[in-house]
Design a protein around this motif. Sequence first.
Motif, short mmCIF file in Angstrom:
data_model
loop_
_atom_site.label_atom_id
_atom_site.label_comp_id
_atom_site.label_asym_id
_atom_site.label_seq_id
_atom_site.Cartn_x
_atom_site.Cartn_y
_atom_site.Cartn_z
N HIS A 1 -42.45 64.19 -7.65
CA HIS A 1 -41.11 64.98 -8.10
C HIS A 1 -40.49 66.29 -7.70
CE1 HIS A 1 -38.55 65.78 -11.73
NE2 HIS A 1 -38.89 67.32 -11.93
N HIS B 1 -36.86 66.65 -5.80
CA HIS B 1 -35.98 68.14 -5.53
C HIS B 1 -35.61 68.45 -4.31
CE1 HIS B 1 -34.88 68.79 -10.00
NE2 HIS B 1 -36.55 68.38 -10.49
N SER C 1 -37.42 75.52 -11.96
CA SER C 1 -37.09 74.20 -12.34
C SER C 1 -37.41 75.49 -13.76
CB SER C 1 -37.11 72.92 -11.99
OG SER C 1 -38.52 73.03 -12.29
N GLY C 2 -37.67 74.25 -14.85
CA GLY C 2 -38.42 74.81 -15.86
C GLY C 2 -39.57 74.32 -15.58
N GLY C 3 -39.89 73.66 -15.04
CA GLY C 3 -41.56 73.05 -14.66
C GLY C 3 -41.92 73.93 -12.97
N GLY D 1 -37.36 78.69 -14.80
CA GLY D 1 -36.27 78.31 -15.84
C GLY D 1 -36.77 78.41 -16.80
N ASP E 1 -35.02 80.08 -20.52
CA ASP E 1 -35.23 79.24 -21.55
C ASP E 1 -35.50 80.09 -22.54
OD1 ASP E 1 -33.87 77.10 -20.30
OD2 ASP E 1 -35.79 75.97 -20.05
N PRO F 1 -30.76 74.56 -23.10
CA PRO F 1 -31.77 74.97 -22.54
C PRO F 1 -30.78 76.25 -22.49
CG PRO F 1 -30.69 73.44 -21.42
CD PRO F 1 -30.52 72.62 -22.25
N GLY G 1 -31.10 78.29 -19.38
CA GLY G 1 -30.64 78.30 -17.91
C GLY G 1 -28.56 79.01 -17.83
N PRO G 2 -27.90 77.42 -18.36
CA PRO G 2 -26.72 77.48 -18.14
C PRO G 2 -25.83 78.53 -19.29
CG PRO G 2 -27.19 75.64 -18.68
CD PRO G 2 -28.66 76.00 -18.83
N ASP H 1 -26.89 81.82 -17.56
CA ASP H 1 -25.49 82.04 -16.24
C ASP H 1 -24.01 82.24 -16.48
OD1 ASP H 1 -25.61 81.98 -13.73
OD2 ASP H 1 -25.24 79.45 -13.69
N GLY I 1 -33.38 72.40 -11.55
CA GLY I 1 -32.39 72.77 -12.94
C GLY I 1 -31.88 74.33 -12.05
N VAL I 2 -32.52 75.11 -11.89
CA VAL I 2 -31.68 76.90 -11.40
C VAL I 2 -31.31 76.54 -10.18
CG1 VAL I 2 -32.89 79.34 -11.18
CG2 VAL I 2 -34.22 77.13 -12.53
N ASN J 1 -27.54 77.61 -10.58
CA ASN J 1 -27.37 78.84 -10.91
C ASN J 1 -25.95 79.75 -10.42
OD1 ASN J 1 -28.32 82.27 -10.98
ND2 ASN J 1 -28.14 81.19 -12.63
N THR K 1 -30.44 68.56 -11.32
CA THR K 1 -31.51 69.18 -12.84
C THR K 1 -32.65 67.79 -12.46
OG1 THR K 1 -29.39 68.58 -14.29
CG2 THR K 1 -30.28 70.45 -14.56
N ASP K 2 -33.39 66.82 -13.15
CA ASP K 2 -33.96 65.79 -13.41
C ASP K 2 -33.44 64.53 -12.82
OD1 ASP K 2 -36.32 67.68 -13.49
OD2 ASP K 2 -36.94 66.68 -15.55
O1 KG4 Z 1 -35.22 70.46 -12.88
P1 KG4 Z 1 -35.13 70.29 -14.34
O2 KG4 Z 1 -34.06 69.37 -14.56
O3 KG4 Z 1 -36.24 70.21 -15.14
C1 KG4 Z 1 -37.91 70.52 -14.39
O4 KG4 Z 1 -38.36 69.84 -13.59
O5 KG4 Z 1 -38.33 71.67 -15.14
O6 KG4 Z 1 -35.23 71.68 -14.73
C2 KG4 Z 1 -34.37 72.45 -16.08
C3 KG4 Z 1 -34.08 73.96 -16.08
C4 KG4 Z 1 -34.28 74.24 -17.68
O7 KG4 Z 1 -35.06 75.40 -17.31
C5 KG4 Z 1 -32.74 75.07 -17.34
O8 KG4 Z 1 -32.28 76.03 -18.15
C6 KG4 Z 1 -32.70 75.38 -16.52
O9 KG4 Z 1 -33.09 74.46 -15.53
N1 KG4 Z 1 -31.17 75.51 -15.38
C7 KG4 Z 1 -30.52 76.55 -14.98
C8 KG4 Z 1 -28.46 76.72 -14.64
N2 KG4 Z 1 -28.72 75.05 -15.59
C9 KG4 Z 1 -30.79 74.38 -16.00
N3 KG4 Z 1 -31.04 78.35 -14.68
C10 KG4 Z 1 -29.90 79.38 -14.61
N4 KG4 Z 1 -29.14 78.90 -13.58
C11 KG4 Z 1 -28.40 77.46 -14.67
N5 KG4 Z 1 -27.22 76.97 -14.52
#
Ligand code: KG4
Length: 368
Positions: free
Chosen positions: A111, A115, A162-164, A189, A193, A204, A206-207, A210, A306-307, A310, A333-334
């Motif tokens: 995964h 990305h 990302s979040g993980g 990420g 959060d 979440p 992040g957005p 941001d 996900g990040v 940003n 994002t995923d």
């Molecule tokens: O890639 P993803 O969907 O899931 C994982 O594989 O973890 O990432 C989700 C993460 C969340 O922590 C969310 O807060 C963050 O991505 N995220 C952001 C933004 N959009 C999503 N972080 C910062 N700025 C953003 N615009």
Amino acid sequence: MRILAIESTCDETGASVVEDGQLVLSNIVATQIDLHAKYRGVVPEIASRAHIENILPVLHESLNSAACGLADVDAIAVAHRPGLIGSLLIGVTAAKSLAWSLNKPLIGIDHVHAHLYSVMLQDGTTKERTGTDTVSPSSNSSFILQPSSLSPVFPAVGLVCSGGHTALYRLNSWLDVQLIGSTIDDAVGEAYDKVAAILGLGYPGGPIIDRLAQQGDPKAIDFPRSLMARDSLDFSFSGLKTAVLYNVQGVPTKNNKPSRIPPPLTDQRLADIAASFQAACIDVLTRKIKRATEHFKAQSVIIGGGVSANRGLRSALANFPIPVFFPAFEYCTDNAAMSAGLAHLYLAAGRVSPLDLDAITYSQFVET
Ligand code: KG4
Ligand code: ZN
């Protein structure tokens, strides 16, 4: 060549059909954000139950919107690592069942590597290239996101944020990906959060942060930047998260009372904390990218996760000395499209998985 892929590593159930590794014919994502929002984070048991409910409708919708049937796909791909075990098992079981019953190749995809590949995707529903947002040295300094037909040149440095995950890679090709650094505690990420939770914002985070950061002063608070040892390509975000907590609630003392009463969280103070926190995150990410590109003499930078959506991060890298590739927003994002795309290259290279493919969790998974 059409590949149907499944995504179920965490809290999004996804299915996608991608043609020839790049053209996204469908990209269906059933998000579980509403289910987890009240817990301010993903609850694994709830996630796996929701995947069971979502997987068949999502697969049907993906085939329908790509206007193809199961007979029209050439292989089945699935993100089988890393992730939450209960969540992974739903996608892996569905993919194996499809591959076995249709007698088509099964391709297990990492995964996190997928990305990175998301920068190569383009929207096949409009037949126009909208996939990659390139920030190159030739870009206007006022931040232009240009849809581009360029592909990254290797060797490249990849960052998945990302979040993980917060992980740096050296890529010699899409199939030769080596981990060169990762977080020793929180993912970036995850820090977004958790800081959003501290600030009483939604999930979440992040957005939301941001957006809020656009109205704040990034220099208002000098939050710590953890760069680790001089040559280190690893990350640490837990100290930054704690610094935000102490700024908001005060530093705890022996008798559990804060050392000072922190100022109230006015709208302006919230925006200043968001902007200063975001500035610290971006500073660390960009400095590590710079370290890695210099060390490995990289020709391009690839950012995913996900990040990577940003705005501040995109803006900060607008004038980077080598081209920087971001995914289109819908692929940050995923999603399953990124796995379907990468699987095309795996299939071409003969990297097909056996039908006893395992789901591999975070804890079992040690990348070399
Ligand atoms: O890639 P993803 O969907 O899931 C994982 O594989 O973890 O990432 C989700 C993460 C969340 O922590 C969310 O807060 C963050 O991505 N995220 C952001 C933004 N959009 C999503 N972080 C910062 N700025 C953003 N615009
Ligand atoms: Zn992810």
